[in-house]
Design an enzyme around this catalytic site. Sequence first.
Site, PDB file in Angstrom:
ATOM      1  N   ASP A  31       0.831  -1.220   0.000  1.00 52.33           N
ATOM      2  CA  ASP A  31       0.000   0.000   0.000  1.00 52.33           C
ATOM      3  C   ASP A  31       0.858   1.259   0.000  1.00 52.33           C
ATOM      4  OD1 ASP A  31      -2.154  -1.812   0.341  1.00 52.33           O
ATOM      5  OD2 ASP A  31      -2.018  -1.643   2.518  1.00 52.33           O
ATOM      6  N   GLU A 220     -11.370   0.000  -3.472  1.00 51.76           N
ATOM      7  CA  GLU A 220     -10.524   0.547  -2.405  1.00 51.76           C
ATOM      8  C   GLU A 220      -9.449   1.444  -3.017  1.00 51.76           C
ATOM      9  OE1 GLU A 220      -8.683  -2.768  -0.449  1.00 51.76           O
ATOM     10  OE2 GLU A 220      -7.721  -3.500  -2.261  1.00 51.76           O
ATOM     11  N   ASN A 285      -4.703  -7.917  -4.461  1.00 57.57           N
ATOM     12  CA  ASN A 285      -5.261  -6.574  -4.599  1.00 57.57           C
ATOM     13  C   ASN A 285      -4.244  -5.643  -5.245  1.00 57.57           C
ATOM     14  OD1 ASN A 285      -3.520  -6.225  -2.418  1.00 57.57           O
ATOM     15  ND2 ASN A 285      -4.903  -4.869  -1.328  1.00 57.57           N
ATOM     16  N   GLN A 380      19.028   2.758  11.380  1.00 57.36           N
ATOM     17  CA  GLN A 380      18.907   1.379  10.922  1.00 57.36           C
ATOM     18  C   GLN A 380      20.276   0.826  10.572  1.00 57.36           C
ATOM     19  OE1 GLN A 380      15.581   0.970  12.012  1.00 57.36           O
ATOM     20  NE2 GLN A 380      15.750  -0.603  10.450  1.00 57.36           N
TER      21      GLN A 380
END
Length: 481
Positions: A31, A220, A285, A380
């Site tokens: 997403d 969506e 999706n 990180q």
Amino acid sequence: MNHANPTLFTAAVGKIPPAGNPLVAHKFGADPYALVYNGRVYLYMTNDVLEYDADGSVKDNTYGNINKIGVISSDDLVNWTDHGNIVAAGPEGAAKWATQSWAPAAAHKVVDGKDRFFLYFANNASGIGVLTSDSPTGPWVDPIGEALILRTTPGVEDVTWLFDPAVLVDDDGSAYIYFGGGVPKGKDAWPDTARVMQLGDDMISVVGEAVTIPAPYMFEDAGINKVGGTYYYTYCSNFFQGERTAGSPPAGEIAYMTSDKPMGPWTYHGSILKNPERFFGVGGNNHHAIFSFGGAWYIAYHAQTLAKALGVSNGYRSTHLNQVVFEDGAIHEIQADYEGVKQVKDFNPYVRVAAATMAWSAGVATETIVNADDPSHATQAVTDIDHGDWIALSRVNFGAVGASSFQASILSEAGGVLELRLDHADGELIGTLHVPAASDAAWTESETQVTGAQGVRDLYLVFKGEPGTKLFKLGYWQFGE
């Protein structure tokens, strides 16, 4: 030279040089939503993590445990820096009222003379929250202590899924949030579950009533862009398998509508990105974000390519990038592929580089390292380093004179060597950094000489040591001219 000899180095999985997609191979990210700021594009992603059953087998992604948002960024669109995860929801999260954090959207606005960043996310499909920060990478806080949009919000009572936000800050400073989804029974062709609503000047409140966007076969994934004076609303179509209305989007594709106003009325045009199944042989999706960077337009979207390569195509998604063309008010059909996009600038090795910056990798992971002096600003590190693992960077510009030295911040475990190679994991050796076994758990600065690093080359950092042991952790590195 055999560039695929497994005895020399670990084989890349999911993202094979010189491919640009998926963007990273050491973690998932779904997403995607893009924020461009200060010459970098930041991508915010649903933090897909493998789930296992009682027998230790990977099971389907339930999404129910996702309460973090992953962040990566780049200034060249090929080498990506992993900024770790935003703990958005849950007992340890910024928004403790929320249980999940899905499908983020990010925005930047100058408020009271200061740069402010806003991160919107879906608490499953029941509401939308907002976090704020002074930086695109955080730390993030919850400014209102509750959801921004709920079913009690005017105009959204009948929305099936209250999720998948997208945000536009218009030229006049006004802002709008687009969201919604789902298909009420019997309303496949016209679900009427897409919404747009004005945000307050503070970006953490809503104004008035949400307005329906009449998107055909809506499922969506809201997207919003302004190009010239035209607003482009993009979304993912639903998977209705019956006879579809002529001119409507096929199942699971990204379609678009336009308007000359941010809240409509809207005109439907067509589909611009087919389902990932068409390009990669694995469906699911479809979710996207379109953004402008360096004078060109791009689309970030997800597909299960890394999961497929790992043999776990169970709903675990990875972010990809391809170019978008706007012409005469229309969006050209987009071709998704493994190749990705062209690198827009060379990589500079003569500045401090976070080790979790890479174009390609094999075998490694990344881990948040907290600064004891400033816990709010963690970094990180590259971790889980075994013999033969490597990371690589694309189009590193060493210049005509070239590099003479290399230094790195390292936390040793079993110890080993870091080999610097050009163009391949077994390419020309330009330097070797020896890392002694740990005597204590402390980060140390190490340096070695470099010869033969000139011009523009791909750079491979290859890790060697005793097989079956964790060698060391890598925090940052830098070459000296």
